[in-house]
Design an enzyme around this catalytic site. Structure first.
Site, PDB file in Angstrom:
ATOM      1  N   ASP A 215       0.792  -1.096  -0.145  1.00 39.63           N
ATOM      2  CA  ASP A 215      -0.047  -0.032  -0.186  1.00 39.63           C
ATOM      3  C   ASP A 215       1.041   1.168  -0.218  1.00 39.63           C
ATOM      4  OD1 ASP A 215      -2.499  -1.496   0.356  1.00 39.63           O
ATOM      5  OD2 ASP A 215      -1.580  -2.186   2.202  1.00 39.63           O
ATOM      6  N   ASP A 254      -1.808  -2.808  -4.665  1.00 35.25           N
ATOM      7  CA  ASP A 254      -2.679  -2.971  -3.649  1.00 35.25           C
ATOM      8  C   ASP A 254      -3.536  -1.730  -3.217  1.00 35.25           C
ATOM      9  OD1 ASP A 254      -3.736  -4.515  -1.567  1.00 35.25           O
ATOM     10  OD2 ASP A 254      -2.051  -4.916  -0.440  1.00 35.25           O
ATOM     11  N   ASP A 258      -4.310   1.633   4.042  1.00 36.43           N
ATOM     12  CA  ASP A 258      -5.021   0.969   4.993  1.00 36.43           C
ATOM     13  C   ASP A 258      -4.819   1.313   6.373  1.00 36.43           C
ATOM     14  OD1 ASP A 258      -5.898  -0.606   2.806  1.00 36.43           O
ATOM     15  OD2 ASP A 258      -4.471  -2.356   3.449  1.00 36.43           O
ATOM     16  N   ARG A 311     -13.788   0.641  -1.943  1.00 38.49           N
ATOM     17  CA  ARG A 311     -13.185   0.757  -0.592  1.00 38.49           C
ATOM     18  C   ARG A 311     -12.882   2.312  -0.363  1.00 38.49           C
ATOM     19  NH1 ARG A 311      -9.087  -4.296  -0.217  1.00 38.49           N
ATOM     20  NH2 ARG A 311     -10.608  -6.059  -0.324  1.00 38.49           N
TER      21      ARG A 311
END
Length: 435
Positions: A215, A254, A258, A311
């Protein structure tokens, strides 16, 4: 300009020049007013979950000897690793730091051959019932470890990382805010890392999939984090540019951000998240109650999500306050959903603005992954008020959502009319727009 810091030699790292200049003195010398020193900014009181309790100050109190100005990826990692005895630090990023300047070949383990990898694990040869294994998979994994060691940069506690000027950023790097409290990251353009060695998993779904790592930023087990005025983007390597192998996209991205594994008290404000698939995940596992229950409290406000597929965020466990964000769905980009309602989540979505093209219904904004209550009030779609839960339940009856998250956010400094949000966010969100 007066330079205060010496040349430091850090063990195992390239020597790093620490050039520390007083903005006030520079301005005084030119006869102008002193500019604001954003490197010493702190999260305002009441500004989201990151302001709870002790608040978030990052490296604002850093002594001059703990202020680092960096122009290379090696210098950046060295500044983060420097021993300050736990004292606050500021790392100022000048220009664009390239974490993968040597290209993918620089990380390859001896004997790794991608053409051989494709030949060995072609589903026509290997099948689709068994995870891949063998010499080329072992060499792929070794190559991946080499890349991980190079592109991951660990941000310690009591640190501010800030872009110096409007064009500061990082390409190919992954900022790891791991088990480190009180961290601020501001004013950076972060081009998503490109995984050089995705793993083929023939058992992933009906047809298999390529799975990638890295990420752009991960908040892992850390508390009191402020992520502000950054731009997250796939940049030069959008998914549309990636090849396909075994009939599936060779996925090298990715997430962009996060917040996982017990992270808590995080404010994400005035950022741009652009042109990405799996964008922002809060909580990474339904089975992580031991670390995540009662944590993952995150505020998202005045962010722009444009051209993202899904997301934005997907939530598990956390009490997440999402208000005054602008979500732009592009007609030429795929779109799955914006808010993902996951295991034991408590999302409160208020006064956000959504811009949807023709053919994309408002019922798709919410996505039910697991049964959990959600509050969605005061939101507008294409300028009109819409009850997101009611329209979702009407358009997607097999995924009926329960209203009422069971809590009301109080840590907010300003809440704008959602009709004003698109203009405000367009003018002020993202790197290079600190005021």
């Amino acid at each position: 300009m007066r330079t205060h810091a010496p040349l430091l030699a850090l063990a195992g790292c390239t020597a790093l020049v620490l050039s520390l200049t007083s903005p006030a003195r520079a301005a005084a010398g030119s006869g102008g007013p002193a500019p604001r020193d954003f490197a010493r900014g702190t999260l305002p009181a009441g500004d989201g979950w990151g302001s709870a309790g002790t608040g978030t100050t990052g490296g604002a109190a850093a002594a001059p000897e703990h202020v680092y100005t960096v122009t290379t990826w090696a210098g950046f990692k060295a500044a983060l690793a420097a021993d300050t005895g736990g004292a606050p630090r500021i790392v100022r990023v000048v220009g664009t730091l390239d974490a993968t300047g040597g290209g993918c070949a620089a990380f390859e383990a001896a004997g790794y051959d991608f053409a051989r990898y494709l030949a060995d694990y072609d589903p026509a040869v290997w099948g689709r019932d068994t995870p891949v294994s063998g010499p080329q998979e072992d060499l792929r994994a070794a190559s991946a470890r080499n890349q991980a060691a190079s592109v991951k940069a660990y941000v310690p506690a009591h640190t501010t990382v800030v872009g110096a000027g409007p064009h500061a950023g990082i390409t190919g790097g992954s900022l790891q805010i791991q088990n480190a409290g009180n961290v601020i990251v501001r004013n950076l353009t972060l081009e998503s890392p490109l995984d050089c060695f995705p793993q083929w998993d023939p058992t992933d779904g009906a047809t298999g999939a390529w799975n990638s790592e890295y990420d752009a930023m991960v908040v892992h087990g850390s508390t009191h984090v402020w992520i502000d005025h950054n731009t997250f983007t796939d940049g030069r390597h959008p998914d549309s540019s990636l090849p396909r192998h075994f009939g599936e996209i060779y996925q090298q991205h990715d997430g962009e951000l996060d917040v996982v594994r017990g992270a808590d008290h995080v404010t994400v404000s005035w950022n741009v998240f652009a042109d990405h698939d799996k964008t922002l995940m809060i909580g990474n596992s339904d089975s992580a109650a031991a670390t995540d229950a009662g944590r993952l409290r995150v505020t998202l406000h005045h962010n722009l999500f444009t051209g993202v597929v899904e997301r934005a965020p997907r939530v598990r466990f956390g009490q997440v306050d999402a208000y005054n964000n602008h979500y732009v769905v592009k007609k030429d980009r795929p779109y799955a959903y914006s808010f993902g309602i996951g295991h034991e989540s408590r999302l409160y979505a208020e006064k956000n603005a959504f811009t949807l093209p023709a053919g994309v219904g408002a019922g798709r904004i919410l996505k039910k992954w697991k049964d959990a209550p959600v509050t969605a009030v005061g939101n507008r779609v294409n300028g009109r008020p819409v009850d997101l839960i009611a329209v979702h339940n009407a358009e997607v009856p097999e995924e009926t959502l329960r209203p009422g998250a069971g809590w009301t956010p109080v840590l907010r400094t300003r809440v704008d009319d959602p009709r004003a949000v698109p203009g405000l966010v367009a003018a002020r969100a993202g790197a290079g727009r600190l005021r």
